[in-house]
Scaffold this active site. Structure first.
Site, mmCIF file in Angstrom:
data_model
loop_
_atom_site.group_PDB
_atom_site.id
_atom_site.type_symbol
_atom_site.label_atom_id
_atom_site.label_comp_id
_atom_site.label_asym_id
_atom_site.label_seq_id
_atom_site.Cartn_x
_atom_site.Cartn_y
_atom_site.Cartn_z
ATOM 1 N N CYS A 78 0.829 -1.209 0.000
ATOM 2 C CA CYS A 78 0.000 0.000 0.000
ATOM 3 C C CYS A 78 0.873 1.273 0.000
ATOM 4 C CB CYS A 78 -1.002 -0.048 1.150
ATOM 5 S SG CYS A 78 -2.412 1.028 0.854
ATOM 6 N N HIS A 168 -3.206 -5.218 1.957
ATOM 7 C CA HIS A 168 -2.512 -5.386 3.252
ATOM 8 C C HIS A 168 -2.540 -6.832 3.737
ATOM 9 C CE1 HIS A 168 -2.088 -1.111 4.614
ATOM 10 N NE2 HIS A 168 -3.078 -0.930 3.755
ATOM 11 N N GLU A 170 -0.763 -8.147 5.919
ATOM 12 C CA GLU A 170 -0.457 -8.196 7.361
ATOM 13 C C GLU A 170 -1.716 -8.028 8.205
ATOM 14 O OE1 GLU A 170 -0.151 -5.634 5.496
ATOM 15 O OE2 GLU A 170 -0.478 -3.787 6.626
HETATM 16 N N1 GLN Z 1 -3.465 6.308 0.914
HETATM 17 C C1 GLN Z 1 -2.279 6.152 1.674
HETATM 18 C C2 GLN Z 1 -1.118 6.944 1.052
HETATM 19 O O1 GLN Z 1 -1.323 7.620 0.141
HETATM 20 C C3 GLN Z 1 -1.912 4.687 1.782
HETATM 21 C C4 GLN Z 1 -2.931 3.966 2.617
HETATM 22 C C5 GLN Z 1 -2.442 2.669 3.190
HETATM 23 O O2 GLN Z 1 -1.246 2.380 3.247
HETATM 24 N N2 GLN Z 1 -3.369 1.901 3.663
HETATM 25 O O3 GLN Z 1 -0.032 6.874 1.478
#
Ligand code: GLN
Length: 197
Positions: A78, A168, A170
């Protein structure tokens, strides 16, 4: 085997717990000296802008960037993936180490979070993808292997030493992707050369 987890912000402790569950010692990385002798590193979810600002306050960002360019295996989940790809819409650019565009929050805001079963290349059964303000990955380059898709867009991709997921793992109890990263990226016979680079 020493796998680092970037621990400046975000869901690093959950990744550390997953590594412990598969018998791998996690190393929390907060300063440049923590990068020493790693066999790989996980860049967790969180807030990519915050990661970059915190890492820019000392040399950690530059040194980590160099290590990844030199072949240190890394897995960005992410926000961590946003740092690895081409991110043009954030306040700070991504490192463009994986030739794929990342659109921050491309799947919507926090209230648009969702879980979807994913087919991961080479993996039996589904993997539950947890998407939270996840980036959309677009236009993978020729060097990029797309390993899972959601609605025809990549959500898991790799290029050389780098793996990225927009979701994610995790946040589940399924350790298969952590095992995948360790086995396919971090256990490599040429790692000795790469680490000293
Ligand atoms: N939207 C977040 C960002 O731009 C990332 C969100 C996440 O890691 N769950 O960094």
């Amino acid at each position: 085997m020493r796998i680092g987890v970037l621990a400046v912000q975000g869901s690093f402790s959950l990744h550390a717990r997953m590594l412990n569950a598969i018998g791998v010692k996690p190393v929390e990385v907060r300063r440049v000296s923590d990068l020493k002798d790693l066999d790989g590193i996980i860049l967790p979810g969180g807030e990519s802008t915050a990661f970059q600002i915190i890492m820019n306050t000392d040399d950690l960002g530059d040194q980590l960037h160099r290590k990844l360019q030199s072949g240190l295996p890394a897995w960005g989940t992410c926000a961590g993936a946003i740092i690895l790809g081409h991110n043009k819409d954030g306040p700070l650019p991504g490192w463009s180490l994986v030739d794929i565009e990342v659109v921050r929050n491309g799947y919507g805001r926090q209230v648009d979070s969702f879980v979807a079963p994913l087919k991961v290349s080479g993996m039996a059964g589904d993997f539950q993808g947890v998407f939270i303000r996840a980036p959309v990955f677009l236009n993978p380059g020729q060097e990029v292997d797309v390993l899972a898709e959601f609605k025809d867009d990549p959500v898991m991709a790799s290029q050389d030493n780098l793996l990225m997921t927009s979701f994610h793992p995790e946040l589940t109890s399924d350790t298969r992707l952590h095992e995948y990263f360790v086995q396919h990226f971090c256990v490599r016979s040429d790692l000795g050369d790469k680490k000293s680079a």
